[in-house]
Design an enzyme around this catalytic site. Sequence first.
Site, mmCIF file in Angstrom:
data_model
loop_
_atom_site.group_PDB
_atom_site.id
_atom_site.type_symbol
_atom_site.label_atom_id
_atom_site.label_comp_id
_atom_site.label_asym_id
_atom_site.label_seq_id
_atom_site.Cartn_x
_atom_site.Cartn_y
_atom_site.Cartn_z
ATOM 1 N N SER A 56 42.940 37.014 38.204
ATOM 2 C CA SER A 56 41.555 36.796 38.643
ATOM 3 C C SER A 56 41.312 37.547 39.956
ATOM 4 O O SER A 56 42.265 38.026 40.589
ATOM 5 C CB SER A 56 41.323 35.300 38.866
ATOM 6 O OG SER A 56 42.079 34.864 39.986
ATOM 7 N N ASP A 93 40.714 38.949 34.785
ATOM 8 C CA ASP A 93 40.006 37.748 34.340
ATOM 9 C C ASP A 93 38.683 37.641 35.122
ATOM 10 O O ASP A 93 38.681 37.731 36.357
ATOM 11 C CB ASP A 93 40.913 36.541 34.660
ATOM 12 C CG ASP A 93 40.448 35.264 33.984
ATOM 13 O OD1 ASP A 93 39.696 35.336 32.997
ATOM 14 O OD2 ASP A 93 40.875 34.165 34.449
ATOM 15 N N ASP A 115 32.341 39.856 33.107
ATOM 16 C CA ASP A 115 31.660 38.592 32.826
ATOM 17 C C ASP A 115 30.231 38.654 33.358
ATOM 18 O O ASP A 115 29.961 38.338 34.513
ATOM 19 C CB ASP A 115 32.443 37.445 33.482
ATOM 20 C CG ASP A 115 31.822 36.093 33.175
ATOM 21 O OD1 ASP A 115 30.734 36.057 32.548
ATOM 22 O OD2 ASP A 115 32.411 35.071 33.551
ATOM 23 N N GLU A 145 31.242 38.402 27.723
ATOM 24 C CA GLU A 145 30.977 36.966 27.537
ATOM 25 C C GLU A 145 29.498 36.706 27.293
ATOM 26 O O GLU A 145 28.625 37.251 27.968
ATOM 27 C CB GLU A 145 31.463 36.148 28.749
ATOM 28 C CG GLU A 145 31.187 34.647 28.581
ATOM 29 C CD GLU A 145 31.952 33.735 29.549
ATOM 30 O OE1 GLU A 145 32.907 34.195 30.199
ATOM 31 O OE2 GLU A 145 31.578 32.550 29.641
ATOM 32 N N GLY A 233 38.821 28.276 29.501
ATOM 33 C CA GLY A 233 38.810 26.850 29.825
ATOM 34 C C GLY A 233 39.554 26.013 28.798
ATOM 35 O O GLY A 233 39.113 24.928 28.441
ATOM 36 N N SER A 278 44.873 26.099 34.335
ATOM 37 C CA SER A 278 45.017 24.782 34.965
ATOM 38 C C SER A 278 46.296 24.045 34.555
ATOM 39 O O SER A 278 46.931 23.390 35.392
ATOM 40 C CB SER A 278 43.808 23.907 34.628
ATOM 41 O OG SER A 278 42.645 24.492 35.170
#
Length: 330
Positions: A56, A93, A115, A145, A233, A278
């Site tokens: 990221s 990302d 994105d 996206e 996610g 996560s």
Amino acid sequence: MVHYKELGLVNSNDLFKNAVAGGYAIPAFNFNNLEQLQAIVSACVETKSPVILQVSSGARKYANQTLLRFLAQGAVEYSKELGFEIPIVLHLDHGDSFELCKNCIESGFSSVMIDGSHLPYEENIALTKKVVEYAHAHGVSVEGELGVLAGVEDDVVAEHHTYTQPEEVVDFVTRTGVDSLAISIGTSHGANKFTPAQCTRDDNGILVPPPLRFDILEEIEKQIPGFPIVLHGASSVPQEYVETINKYGGALKDSIGIPEEQLRRAAASAVCKINIDSDGRLAMTAAIRQELATKPGEFDPRKYIGPAREELKKLYAYKTVNVLGSAGKA
Ligand code: G3H
Ligand code: 13P
Ligand code: ZN
């Protein structure tokens, strides 16, 4: 300019083709440091899974973009040294600008996400198309996206999901030329994907979140059959990690993720890339908290980061075998 092929990396095109045809998904694991990278590569070599190393903007700032490139190159060599060379993609990302994507491509990334999901539709198309033109000239794959995930995404907070509209996807993918499309069907970033109020309870009193919108996914697949779909996610938020974190001084509340069977169902469809960050953070934090709490005399970081790395490796291997189905596909 360093081309990704010089680093031994591959783009994602063939991996996605095989994953869609084979009914499995390629893991896209985020990394920010050496131990996460070691865990990802060793787990994927052990289970013979292709892998997308995902970076990221935050990771680039944290770890330094030059070091990251050498780490990715090191990952290829490390895989060989472990005795089995797996295909490795280095992917940006949530890229938020043409310049960032270009910069990454010039420093050896083999895949980028642009994105533009928060932009008005036509602006998303224009930005994505510009990135695709530059990326494709260098053999680099591009993820776009459509639709907005609830929660925090790219520093933008959305209170509700804006689900991907199936009637837009043909126009978007043909006009932009993207190689894969991230969609919004009810997943979100972080460890708090649902509130308890949104969930029901099963016979054992365990909270069950509302199902993902598979009806939307199916409609998208009808519009663009076989086109590679990406799920962001997609952490499951294993409750054993949450419990360990809280047992050793943490204060995580209402941490609820995507049930594994729903990810298996998605992986069996045109979803061919599943993003997980996560769960890795939770695994590492749980292990470090436990080590520090149970061995108060220890002050050598290797003694608590080492076990965290082992836990991470176990988690990643488990995902490739039991959730994504990518094990054995390298
Ligand atoms: O989608 C976001 C990823 O989990 C990366 O998170 O921006 O905190 O590195 P980060
Ligand atoms: P999680 O927060 O569910 O792990 O999602 C990560 C992600 O989508 C990275 O782009
Ligand atoms: Zn994401």
